[in-house]
Enzyme design. Sequence first.
Site, PDB file in Angstrom:
ATOM      1  N   ASN A  60      -3.550  -5.381  -2.351  1.00 13.84           N
ATOM      2  CA  ASN A  60      -3.777  -6.403  -1.327  1.00 13.84           C
ATOM      3  C   ASN A  60      -5.189  -6.981  -1.390  1.00 13.84           C
ATOM      4  OD1 ASN A  60      -2.412  -7.889   0.705  1.00 13.84           O
ATOM      5  ND2 ASN A  60      -3.624  -6.837   2.283  1.00 13.84           N
ATOM      6  N   ARG A  61      -5.843  -6.793  -2.516  1.00 15.81           N
ATOM      7  CA  ARG A  61      -7.084  -7.501  -2.831  1.00 15.81           C
ATOM      8  C   ARG A  61      -6.961  -8.219  -4.176  1.00 15.81           C
ATOM      9  NH1 ARG A  61      -7.261  -5.522   1.444  1.00 15.81           N
ATOM     10  NH2 ARG A  61      -8.992  -4.539   2.558  1.00 15.81           N
ATOM     11  N   HIS A  73       2.885  -3.602   6.715  1.00 15.22           N
ATOM     12  CA  HIS A  73       1.969  -2.513   6.410  1.00 15.22           C
ATOM     13  C   HIS A  73       1.993  -1.501   7.560  1.00 15.22           C
ATOM     14  CE1 HIS A  73      -0.719  -4.524   3.213  1.00 15.22           C
ATOM     15  NE2 HIS A  73       0.164  -5.462   3.535  1.00 15.22           N
ATOM     16  N   SER A  74       1.175  -0.479   7.440  1.00 12.45           N
ATOM     17  CA  SER A  74       0.836   0.398   8.558  1.00 12.45           C
ATOM     18  C   SER A  74      -0.563   0.956   8.286  1.00 12.45           C
ATOM     19  CB  SER A  74       1.847   1.541   8.696  1.00 12.45           C
ATOM     20  OG  SER A  74       1.699   2.507   7.678  1.00 12.45           O
ATOM     21  N   ARG A 123      -3.065   5.052  -2.086  1.00 13.36           N
ATOM     22  CA  ARG A 123      -2.991   3.696  -1.541  1.00 13.36           C
ATOM     23  C   ARG A 123      -2.721   2.645  -2.610  1.00 13.36           C
ATOM     24  NH1 ARG A 123      -6.014   0.434   2.452  1.00 13.36           N
ATOM     25  NH2 ARG A 123      -6.894  -1.427   1.474  1.00 13.36           N
ATOM     26  N   HIS A 151       0.860  -1.175   0.000  1.00 16.03           N
ATOM     27  CA  HIS A 151       0.000   0.000   0.000  1.00 16.03           C
ATOM     28  C   HIS A 151       0.901   1.232   0.000  1.00 16.03           C
ATOM     29  CE1 HIS A 151      -3.632  -2.381   1.722  1.00 16.03           C
ATOM     30  NE2 HIS A 151      -3.704  -2.281   0.400  1.00 16.03           N
ATOM     31  N   ALA A 152       0.728   2.076  -1.003  1.00 20.40           N
ATOM     32  CA  ALA A 152       1.722   3.085  -1.346  1.00 20.40           C
ATOM     33  C   ALA A 152       2.061   4.041  -0.207  1.00 20.40           C
ATOM     34  CB  ALA A 152       1.224   3.876  -2.557  1.00 20.40           C
ATOM     35  N   GLU A 181       0.835  -4.753  10.887  1.00 18.15           N
ATOM     36  CA  GLU A 181       0.426  -3.355  10.792  1.00 18.15           C
ATOM     37  C   GLU A 181       1.282  -2.573  11.789  1.00 18.15           C
ATOM     38  OE1 GLU A 181      -1.636  -1.960   8.742  1.00 18.15           O
ATOM     39  OE2 GLU A 181      -2.940  -3.555   7.971  1.00 18.15           O
TER      40      GLU A 181
END
Length: 417
Positions: A245-246, A295-296, A228, A177-178, A370
């Site tokens: 991520n989907r 991720h975060s 994102r 996720h960017a 996360e």
Amino acid sequence: MRLLGSIVLLLVVGSALAYKTYSGYQVLKTAPLTPNVMPYINKMSRIYDFWGTPVVGRPATVMVSPEEASVVNAAFNRLRISHEIMIEDLAPIVEKDFAEQERLMRAIPRQPRVAVYDRYMTYDEINAHVHETIAANPSVASLVDLGLSTEGRELHGIKLSNGAAGQPTVWFDCAIHAREWIAPPVCLRIIDEVLADPALRDLADWYVLPVANPDGYSFSTTDSRFWRKTRRPNPGSTCVGTDPNRNFDFLWDSAGAYCDETFPGSSAFSEPECAGIGNFIAANADSLVLYVALHSYGSLILYPFGHTIEPVPNADDLFAAGQKSADVIASVSGTVYSVENSAAGLYFTFGASDDYAYGIGAAGYAYTYELPGGGLAGFNPPPSRIQGVVDETWPGLKTLVEYTIANPTFPILPTKK
């Protein structure tokens, strides 16, 4: 010198003017979520930009444009979800963060083969660092070439190994996720540590991909801070990108519109970035022990599955390993991670990378970490926070690798949807 300074200033000002200001965008914060509202939050999260991972018992935050604000407020009111405006206007925050990043890039130039932890590195800097590290350490480091992104950027990672045959494989990727800028420094720290310690290379072959979404990451550093998705154009739409991520080929769900924040793509693995990672996982399924996507934000350690609250057969192993890692992180800094099944108490997801790694029968241990949030907007920990996050996360990840190698477990393939 005065002319050179003027040219630099013009470049910075021009770059700032091109940057999306987010003027009038708000961030709303809910009261702690209850189980009965999670199905509605799940539906809303497909359309609107929820930050972090909505979790039962915790508040949720959502970014809304001026046009979306009244709709989302009305939806929360109908659901009787108490909420408040956490950030009235994102524009000053974005302007401040952008100016700080520009200042630090001038003040702290990158040195060859040295990862920078006092500011956020650009994709080009990170990619150059990977190549320089490989060139300087040919006996233990080699290139992992997963192809090119939609816009032609290299999807290059690094393999660190003692060269022995039959080693178990562990994998880490960051920033799929960017906007999750805090993740790549953690991947870079992994590289630093494994390079420095032969015992870690005797433990496993380490594969690290510091930027899993290079187009989106680059776009978030130059044009739109809270971007994102990928940057693949969607035919007939002005809305660009897919939620990577989907997009993995495990229970991929086609539901979603181009403009949705979680648009899953036109087909599973439509995004070359996801296809590259997926091909690696499938090709190394026999040796892959551990898959970790960083991720975060949220201070969560999530394990499969995201599509069902039913625990997988080796859920106890997955929880135990995750808790060992969380305990070590807490002992370093006091940061408390919650170890959760992805779907239990969270919103449901389909086509996630960790579910793919586990669900195709590859990694017996698969996780999404996360990382902690920071800054007023959650996704923007100040550069001064980078070192602390890196220092607390690495011991937890090292413990995770050691535990999973010592306690092998195997994924149990689920019934197909």
